[in-house]
Design a protein around this motif. Sequence first.
Motif, PDB file in Angstrom:
ATOM      1  N   THR A  63       0.837  -1.195   0.000  1.00 26.44           N
ATOM      2  CA  THR A  63       0.000   0.000   0.000  1.00 26.44           C
ATOM      3  C   THR A  63       0.870   1.243   0.000  1.00 26.44           C
ATOM      4  O   THR A  63       1.830   1.330   0.761  1.00 26.44           O
ATOM      5  N   VAL A  64       0.508   2.198  -0.848  1.00 25.42           N
ATOM      6  CA  VAL A  64       1.147   3.516  -0.862  1.00 25.42           C
ATOM      7  C   VAL A  64       0.112   4.522  -0.381  1.00 25.42           C
ATOM      8  O   VAL A  64      -1.016   4.544  -0.881  1.00 25.42           O
ATOM      9  N   ILE A  65       0.495   5.322   0.598  1.00 22.50           N
ATOM     10  CA  ILE A  65      -0.348   6.421   1.082  1.00 22.50           C
ATOM     11  C   ILE A  65       0.351   7.695   0.654  1.00 22.50           C
ATOM     12  O   ILE A  65       1.481   7.951   1.071  1.00 22.50           O
ATOM     13  N   CYS A  66      -0.293   8.490  -0.192  1.00 19.07           N
ATOM     14  CA  CYS A  66       0.397   9.660  -0.740  1.00 19.07           C
ATOM     15  C   CYS A  66      -0.560  10.835  -0.914  1.00 19.07           C
ATOM     16  O   CYS A  66      -1.769  10.695  -0.779  1.00 19.07           O
ATOM     17  N   ARG A  81      -0.578  -4.201  -8.828  1.00 18.37           N
ATOM     18  CA  ARG A  81      -1.322  -4.697  -7.672  1.00 18.37           C
ATOM     19  C   ARG A  81      -0.910  -4.063  -6.343  1.00 18.37           C
ATOM     20  O   ARG A  81      -0.899  -4.704  -5.286  1.00 18.37           O
ATOM     21  N   VAL A  82      -0.564  -2.783  -6.403  1.00 17.19           N
ATOM     22  CA  VAL A  82      -0.268  -2.005  -5.199  1.00 17.19           C
ATOM     23  C   VAL A  82      -1.494  -1.141  -4.917  1.00 17.19           C
ATOM     24  O   VAL A  82      -1.997  -0.469  -5.817  1.00 17.19           O
ATOM     25  N   ASP A  83      -2.006  -1.182  -3.694  1.00 19.90           N
ATOM     26  CA  ASP A  83      -3.111  -0.302  -3.317  1.00 19.90           C
ATOM     27  C   ASP A  83      -2.563   1.109  -3.163  1.00 19.90           C
ATOM     28  O   ASP A  83      -1.498   1.301  -2.568  1.00 19.90           O
ATOM     29  N   VAL A  84      -3.287   2.087  -3.691  1.00 18.63           N
ATOM     30  CA  VAL A  84      -2.856   3.482  -3.606  1.00 18.63           C
ATOM     31  C   VAL A  84      -3.974   4.303  -2.975  1.00 18.63           C
ATOM     32  O   VAL A  84      -5.091   4.345  -3.494  1.00 18.63           O
ATOM     33  N   GLY A 102      -8.183   0.962   9.894  1.00 18.41           N
ATOM     34  CA  GLY A 102      -9.080   0.613   8.792  1.00 18.41           C
ATOM     35  C   GLY A 102      -9.992   1.740   8.368  1.00 18.41           C
ATOM     36  O   GLY A 102     -11.016   1.513   7.733  1.00 18.41           O
ATOM     37  N   ARG A 103      -9.601   2.992   8.683  1.00 17.20           N
ATOM     38  CA  ARG A 103     -10.476   4.132   8.409  1.00 17.20           C
ATOM     39  C   ARG A 103      -9.906   5.124   7.403  1.00 17.20           C
ATOM     40  O   ARG A 103     -10.545   6.136   7.129  1.00 17.20           O
ATOM     41  N   LEU A 104      -8.732   4.885   6.854  1.00 20.31           N
ATOM     42  CA  LEU A 104      -8.139   5.837   5.914  1.00 20.31           C
ATOM     43  C   LEU A 104      -8.696   5.603   4.522  1.00 20.31           C
ATOM     44  O   LEU A 104      -8.813   4.466   4.068  1.00 20.31           O
ATOM     45  N   LYS A 105      -9.038   6.698   3.851  1.00 18.72           N
ATOM     46  CA  LYS A 105      -9.493   6.604   2.472  1.00 18.72           C
ATOM     47  C   LYS A 105      -8.895   7.744   1.666  1.00 18.72           C
ATOM     48  O   LYS A 105      -8.441   8.741   2.228  1.00 18.72           O
ATOM     49  N   SER A 106      -8.861   7.568   0.367  1.00 20.26           N
ATOM     50  CA  SER A 106      -8.335   8.611  -0.510  1.00 20.26           C
ATOM     51  C   SER A 106      -9.075   9.914  -0.257  1.00 20.26           C
ATOM     52  O   SER A 106     -10.293   9.923  -0.061  1.00 20.26           O
TER      53      SER A 106
END
Length: 118
Positions: A63-66, A81-84, A102-106
Amino acid sequence: MRTKKILIPLFRDEVAPRFDLAGEALIVAVSEDGTVEGRQNLVLPNASADDLCDLVLSRDIDTVICGGIEEEYYHYLRWKRVDVLDAVAGTAEAALTRFLAGRLKSGDMLFAGGDGRV
């Protein structure tokens, strides 16, 4: 049990506003039960979206959080197949805490005074 890895491009202690301009990255290893197993801060040799994508793939990041990311790189990472989770703004710690819950979203704005909930 498989360890998941999360990468957060950094600007100081915040999620970097632009993926392609990040000078540092935080990699966090998380067990299936949500326990942080390890953390590594990396200083990148130069700011480059291509190099950051290579790092994501070479380190088996899940997972990438950006913050902002060009569509081309977003789709490339998704194809690999990397979640972004993009358009995230706030401190890296706030983003990580919300992700682990489990609460972060784009699009999440995590600065105090944003939605009032960090």
